[in-house]
Motif scaffolding. Structure first.
Motif, PDB file in Angstrom:
ATOM      1  N   ASN A   1     -10.108   8.704 -29.432  1.00  0.00           N
ATOM      2  CA  ASN A   1     -10.982   8.457 -28.281  1.00  0.00           C
ATOM      3  C   ASN A   1     -11.276   6.967 -28.207  1.00  0.00           C
ATOM      4  OD1 ASN A   1     -13.455   7.941 -29.971  1.00  0.00           O
ATOM      5  ND2 ASN A   1     -13.091  10.074 -30.550  1.00  0.00           N
ATOM      6  N   PRO A   2     -11.874   6.495 -27.101  1.00  0.00           N
ATOM      7  CA  PRO A   2     -12.133   5.055 -26.966  1.00  0.00           C
ATOM      8  C   PRO A   2     -12.989   4.468 -28.065  1.00  0.00           C
ATOM      9  CG  PRO A   2     -12.343   6.153 -24.841  1.00  0.00           C
ATOM     10  CD  PRO A   2     -12.180   7.234 -25.854  1.00  0.00           C
ATOM     11  N   ALA A   3     -13.982   5.212 -28.572  1.00  0.00           N
ATOM     12  CA  ALA A   3     -14.839   4.683 -29.639  1.00  0.00           C
ATOM     13  C   ALA A   3     -14.021   4.410 -30.895  1.00  0.00           C
ATOM     14  CB  ALA A   3     -15.970   5.671 -29.936  1.00  0.00           C
TER      15      ALA A   3
ATOM     16  N   GLY B   1     -10.867   3.934 -30.947  1.00  0.00           N
ATOM     17  CA  GLY B   1      -9.924   2.876 -30.616  1.00  0.00           C
ATOM     18  C   GLY B   1     -10.525   1.495 -30.807  1.00  0.00           C
ATOM     19  N   LEU B   2     -11.765   1.312 -30.359  1.00  0.00           N
ATOM     20  CA  LEU B   2     -12.440   0.033 -30.542  1.00  0.00           C
ATOM     21  C   LEU B   2     -12.581  -0.309 -32.019  1.00  0.00           C
ATOM     22  CD1 LEU B   2     -15.320   0.121 -27.878  1.00  0.00           C
ATOM     23  CD2 LEU B   2     -13.529  -1.609 -28.061  1.00  0.00           C
TER      24      LEU B   2
ATOM     25  N   LEU C   1     -21.817   2.571 -25.216  1.00  0.00           N
ATOM     26  CA  LEU C   1     -21.004   3.780 -25.073  1.00  0.00           C
ATOM     27  C   LEU C   1     -21.768   4.997 -25.589  1.00  0.00           C
ATOM     28  CD1 LEU C   1     -18.265   4.916 -24.231  1.00  0.00           C
ATOM     29  CD2 LEU C   1     -17.403   4.383 -26.524  1.00  0.00           C
TER      30      LEU C   1
ATOM     31  N   LEU D   1     -15.117  12.665 -26.018  1.00  0.00           N
ATOM     32  CA  LEU D   1     -16.210  11.692 -25.972  1.00  0.00           C
ATOM     33  C   LEU D   1     -17.588  12.345 -25.921  1.00  0.00           C
ATOM     34  CD1 LEU D   1     -15.209   8.613 -23.780  1.00  0.00           C
ATOM     35  CD2 LEU D   1     -15.989   8.638 -26.147  1.00  0.00           C
TER      36      LEU D   1
END
Length: 448
Positions: free
Chosen positions: A9-11, A13-14, A45, A60
């Motif tokens: 997920n984007p979290a 990924g960061l 986020l 997410l």
């Protein structure tokens, strides 16, 4: 075969991108900028997912509500900001310095709440953090031959100071790229890796080892441990040597408090002190003296800074502190009063109220991880992180180093959510087993 991990997920990924690219960010002097930016992005986020949780896609959705101990961190760091404003008003430091210090709070103390908040709310797997930390270790081992050779082949001590320094920060060392540094006491090289100075690099090495010990893949575990030990030994820091023993063995020995045979061994050891106690005490005193004498000048400067900070705190600014650090005299080599020790620094800069704003949430979280580590293996890494933070607080200033210990802070938040979810499940199970209070429904009379 090596398990292949990838962000889901984007979290994640960061975090995956930022942690794996620690060394490239260091090469351009951007680490002090990257840490706070990541903290505020993840916290934003987390707030977004909490607000829109029911309509978010599965990857997410928030893991749960904010645990009470994370609220404690949020409240404590908010108090830090208020105390900062009060201290600046009391000492008439002006609007410009107040704004600058407030920005410093957003890049320092705030991170102690933002990263745990992100770890508690966002669906971030601890395996992602552990593997990415081991990848940082691989970078370290690959670059180690160049750094080791640098002082002996004539390479310069520092390479350059990054233009990111214009953004502002505690000092130029946070934006400077080094091959190594010279120890002024012995005039021998010390290596600080991607930290602003060598003792801090040693504590980062301790965290590296603690993370690597939780890695399931043997190859990556070996890489992470080797890199962490290299950071500890080559930084030549006494604190790192203490930390690698205490923070790795302590969490693994804590479950023994629940074992009866361990208490019997402790009783036998205590009884033996009647015979060997005098020798043990003498040996301990000699060891402490040798430990302090290994870097006598550093010990003297730190002790003097703490004494000055304590006296001026008690006499001049008991409740809300002086608002900022102040230049020290020649006696302490002009080191700022309020530096090199989190607790004395807090008392000097933010007074008793500011010190309690850190002490209370830290003690609360320490109790949570100690209890869980005694019962469950998942508590070992969070306890190691807490122990490293406590150790760090007695030799450094936490707020200006939070940008580098953020993987541990995320782990603390994720663990707090795990513990809170267990508590909610136990509460729900207890409610199901408890019979309803009061009289039951009226029964019909069979004669009717």
């Amino acid at each position: 075969m090596t398990e292949r991990l990838a962000p889901a997920n984007p979290a994640e990924g960061l975090i995956w991108f930022t942690l794996r690219w620690t060394w490239p960010f260091y090469f351009i002097g951007a680490l002090y900028v990257v840490g706070p930016v990541l903290a505020w992005l993840l916290a934003g986020l987390a707030a977004f997912t909490l607000y829109f949780g029911p309509v978010m896609r599965d990857g997410l959705k928030p893991r749960g509500p904010i645990p009470p101990v994370i609220w404690g961190w949020i409240f404590g760091m908010a108090v830090m900001l208020v105390v900062l404003w009060i201290g600046h008003l009391n000492w008439h430091l002006g609007t410009g310095r107040t704004m600058k210090s407030s920005i410093g709070w957003a890049k320092g103390w705030a991170l102690l709440a933002l990263f745990p908040l992100a770890g508690a709310v966002l669906p971030i797997r601890r395996e992602i953090l552990i593997r990415a930390q081991c990848i940082v270790g691989l970078w370290t081992l690959c670059l180690l031959p160049i750094m080791l050779a640098a002082p002996y082949v004539g390479l310069p001590e520092r390479i350059f100071t990054s233009p990111f320094r214009a953004i502002g920060g505690p000092g130029p060392e946070y934006f400077t790229v080094y091959f190594f540094t010279w120890d002024p006491a012995s005039w021998t090289p010390r290596w600080q890796f991607f930290a602003p100075w060598a003792p801090f690099a040693a504590l980062l090495g301790v965290l590296q080892v603690c993370f690597a010990l939780e890695e399931s893949d043997r190859k990556w575990r070996s890489i992470g441990i080797a890199a962490g030990m290299a950071m500890i030994f080559l930084s030549k820091s006494r604190m790192g040597l203490v930390g690698v023993v205490a923070c790795t063995l302590g969490p693994r020995l804590l479950p023994l408090v629940l074992k009866g045979w361990a208490w019997m061994m402790l009783a036998a050891l205590t009884a033996s002190l009647a015979v060997f106690g005098t020798w043990a005490l003498s040996t301990l005193k000699d060891g402490v003296a040798a430990f302090k004498g290994a870097r006598a000048d550093s010990t003297r400067v730190r002790a003097t800074l703490q004494r000055i900070a304590g006296e001026r705190w008690q006499n001049e600014a008991f409740w809300f502190g002086h608002g900022t650090v102040q230049p020290g005299p020649h006696l302490v080599e002009y080191m700022p009063i309020g530096s090199h020790h989190t607790w004395w620094g807090l008392l000097f800069v933010k007074g008793l109220v500011g010190m309690l704003a850190l002490l209370l949430p830290l003690a609360w979280h320490t109790l949570i991880v100690m209890v869980d580590a005694a019962r469950h293996p998942r508590g070992r890494l969070p306890l190691a992180v807490i122990m490293t933070i406590v150790l760090l607080s007695f030799g450094e200033n936490l707020e200006i180093e939070a940008y580098m210990i953020w993987p541990g802070l995320v782990i603390l938040g994720a663990h707090a959510q795990d513990v809170a979810q267990d508590a909610r499940r136990r509460l729900a199970a207890g409610a199901e087993l408890t019979p309803a209070a009061g009289p039951g429904p009226a029964q019909a009379d069979p004669r009717d």
